[in-house]
Design an enzyme around this catalytic site. Structure first.
Site, mmCIF file in Angstrom:
data_model
loop_
_atom_site.group_PDB
_atom_site.id
_atom_site.type_symbol
_atom_site.label_atom_id
_atom_site.label_comp_id
_atom_site.label_asym_id
_atom_site.label_seq_id
_atom_site.Cartn_x
_atom_site.Cartn_y
_atom_site.Cartn_z
ATOM 1 N N LYS A 1 10.430 13.251 -28.777
ATOM 2 C CA LYS A 1 11.675 13.388 -29.554
ATOM 3 C C LYS A 1 11.541 14.221 -30.831
ATOM 4 O O LYS A 1 12.501 14.835 -31.269
ATOM 5 C CB LYS A 1 12.220 12.005 -29.939
ATOM 6 C CG LYS A 1 12.900 11.274 -28.800
ATOM 7 C CD LYS A 1 13.498 9.979 -29.327
ATOM 8 C CE LYS A 1 14.287 9.275 -28.254
ATOM 9 N NZ LYS A 1 15.022 8.120 -28.767
ATOM 10 N N ALA A 7 13.835 5.160 -34.502
ATOM 11 C CA ALA A 7 15.020 4.374 -34.143
ATOM 12 C C ALA A 7 15.719 3.894 -35.410
ATOM 13 O O ALA A 7 16.950 3.907 -35.504
ATOM 14 C CB ALA A 7 14.606 3.196 -33.275
ATOM 15 N N ASP A 27 21.560 8.796 -30.545
ATOM 16 C CA ASP A 27 21.120 7.391 -30.643
ATOM 17 C C ASP A 27 21.892 6.604 -31.707
ATOM 18 O O ASP A 27 22.323 5.477 -31.468
ATOM 19 C CB ASP A 27 19.625 7.321 -30.990
ATOM 20 C CG ASP A 27 18.734 7.632 -29.797
ATOM 21 O OD1 ASP A 27 19.179 7.436 -28.651
ATOM 22 O OD2 ASP A 27 17.597 8.078 -30.017
HETATM 23 P P1 ATR Z 1 10.636 4.309 -32.793
HETATM 24 O O1 ATR Z 1 10.823 5.774 -32.654
HETATM 25 O O2 ATR Z 1 10.971 3.534 -31.543
HETATM 26 O O3 ATR Z 1 11.306 3.752 -33.996
HETATM 27 P P2 ATR Z 1 8.106 4.358 -34.166
HETATM 28 O O4 ATR Z 1 8.541 5.575 -34.899
HETATM 29 O O5 ATR Z 1 6.733 4.312 -33.602
HETATM 30 O O6 ATR Z 1 9.045 4.075 -32.930
HETATM 31 O O7 ATR Z 1 8.340 3.092 -35.129
HETATM 32 C C1 ATR Z 1 7.988 1.807 -34.741
HETATM 33 C C2 ATR Z 1 8.480 0.785 -35.773
HETATM 34 O O8 ATR Z 1 8.178 -0.519 -35.289
HETATM 35 C C3 ATR Z 1 7.805 0.896 -37.124
HETATM 36 O O9 ATR Z 1 8.697 0.436 -38.112
HETATM 37 C C4 ATR Z 1 6.616 -0.080 -36.974
HETATM 38 O O10 ATR Z 1 6.120 -0.582 -38.183
HETATM 39 P P3 ATR Z 1 5.014 0.238 -39.016
HETATM 40 O O11 ATR Z 1 5.739 1.366 -39.682
HETATM 41 O O12 ATR Z 1 4.457 -0.742 -39.989
HETATM 42 O O13 ATR Z 1 3.991 0.710 -38.008
HETATM 43 C C5 ATR Z 1 7.297 -1.174 -36.211
HETATM 44 N N1 ATR Z 1 6.341 -2.007 -35.443
HETATM 45 C C6 ATR Z 1 5.872 -1.761 -34.212
HETATM 46 N N2 ATR Z 1 5.031 -2.751 -33.824
HETATM 47 C C7 ATR Z 1 5.002 -3.646 -34.843
HETATM 48 C C8 ATR Z 1 4.350 -4.905 -35.065
HETATM 49 N N3 ATR Z 1 3.562 -5.443 -34.130
HETATM 50 N N4 ATR Z 1 4.574 -5.545 -36.224
HETATM 51 C C9 ATR Z 1 5.382 -5.039 -37.171
HETATM 52 N N5 ATR Z 1 6.030 -3.849 -37.032
HETATM 53 C C10 ATR Z 1 5.843 -3.167 -35.890
#
Ligand code: ATR
Length: 285
Positions: free
Chosen positions: A66, A131, A102
């Site tokens: 993306k 997201a 989105d």
């Molecule tokens: P997307 O494009 O789907 O938003 P991303 O850019 O990888 O995917 O973002 C993932 C989000 O989920 C982030 O806010 C991430 O938190 P961090 O910035 O601290 O990494 C959050 N996230 C994913 N797994 C997590 C977990 N196990 N606990 C807390 N936050 C999580």
């Protein structure tokens, strides 16, 4: 001649977009076909060049492409630039134009369940990835009483706030950055709580993004996840009297908005949603 549409991502085997779009083409009598292309990261540039040569009419973009795809497009609209990601590309006479549906998709879905206007609501967004940026952009564009952003890595939430200070549509929005601890301690002040993280998504269905023990009655708990249809977080919230909202509506609406950009026709979004719900083993609405 049949028009070709598609999805690029990796992996794409479980995507429900082909099912949803091909059904809409059939229903509307449009001579089009939508195919999921599994493209590895190193092949993205060539894949986009091939789409141009083959005159693919339009395509969606999903994880992990993306952000990177933006380098290979001819034009990117303002909203997609703000979000920093593209999920929909339109082939306009050989020029590839990138959009992001989105955020708007999410907002149209959210608007179907809320009782109190967003303009009068305190909203908490959990997460600070792509997201989250799509959701925050849509909420800013719409207008909101108060918006708070929280994330495991607080720096990333702060970056979003800094970026949005330069986005004119967000000028009237007050955006607070709060730690997860603070958000949890004050959870009862929020009218709408939105989970944009992957916490609770299949196969790791046990996790929850924030405790819901002290939520306000009639709060809207909104989870972008649609697999499972009801995450543990939504289940717990429902038991506490929350109005719950899953990610199926967003998925269908972002698809419908892309479909409209490609064909100029508004598909039946309820039908699109039900296609996905049925595929996930749920009961159609
Ligand atoms: P997307 O494009 O789907 O938003 P991303 O850019 O990888 O995917 O973002 C993932 C989000 O989920 C982030 O806010 C991430 O938190 P961090 O910035 O601290 O990494 C959050 N996230 C994913 N797994 C997590 C977990 N196990 N606990 C807390 N936050 C999580």
């Amino acid at each position: 001649m049949e028009k070709l549409f598609g999805l690029i991502g990796h992996p794409v085997g479980h995507s429900m977009s082909p099912l949803m779009h091909n059904d809409a083409f059939n229903q509307l009598g449009i001579d089009g076909h939508y195919h999921a292309f599994d493209i590895e990261e190193g092949d993205l540039k060539e894949a986009i060049a091939a789409f141009k040569v083959l005159n693919v009419s339009g395509f969606n973009v999903t994880i992990p492409h993306k952000v990177k795809v933006m380098e290979f497009l001819d034009e990117i609209d303002e909203e997609a630039k703000m979000i920093g990601a593209v999920n929909t590309v339109v082939n306009n006479n050989g020029r590839l134009i990138g959009y992001n549906t989105d955020g708007r998709g999410y907002l149209s879905s959210l608007l179907t369940v809320i009782q109190k206007p967003i303009l009068e609501s305190n909203v908490l967004v959990i997460g600070a990835g792509g997201a989250s940026r799509a959701v925050v952009t849509a909420i800013c564009d719409h207008g909101v009483k108060k918006l708070a952003l929280t994330n495991r890595t607080l720096e990333k939430a702060k970056e979003i706030k800094n970026n949005y200070n330069n986005y004119n549509k967000c000028n009237n929005t007050s955006m607070d950055i709060v730690s997860l601890k603070e958000a949890e301690a004050n959870i009862e002040v929020y009218d709408i709580i939105i989970n944009t993280t992957s916490i609770g998504m299949s196969p790791n269905v046990e996790g929850i993004p924030i405790a819901v023990d002290h939520i306000k009655r009639n709060v809207v708990l909104s989870d972008l996840i649609y697999n499972p249809l009801k995450t543990r977080w939504l289940q717990l919230g429902e038991e506490k009297g929350a109005i719950i909202h899953n990610g199926v509506g967003m998925f269908a609406m972002q698809g419908a908005l892309a479909f409209h950009k490609w064909t100029g026709i508004e598909p039946d979004t309820k039908r699109m949603m039900n296609k996905v719900i049925t595929q996930l083993g749920g009961t159609s609405c």
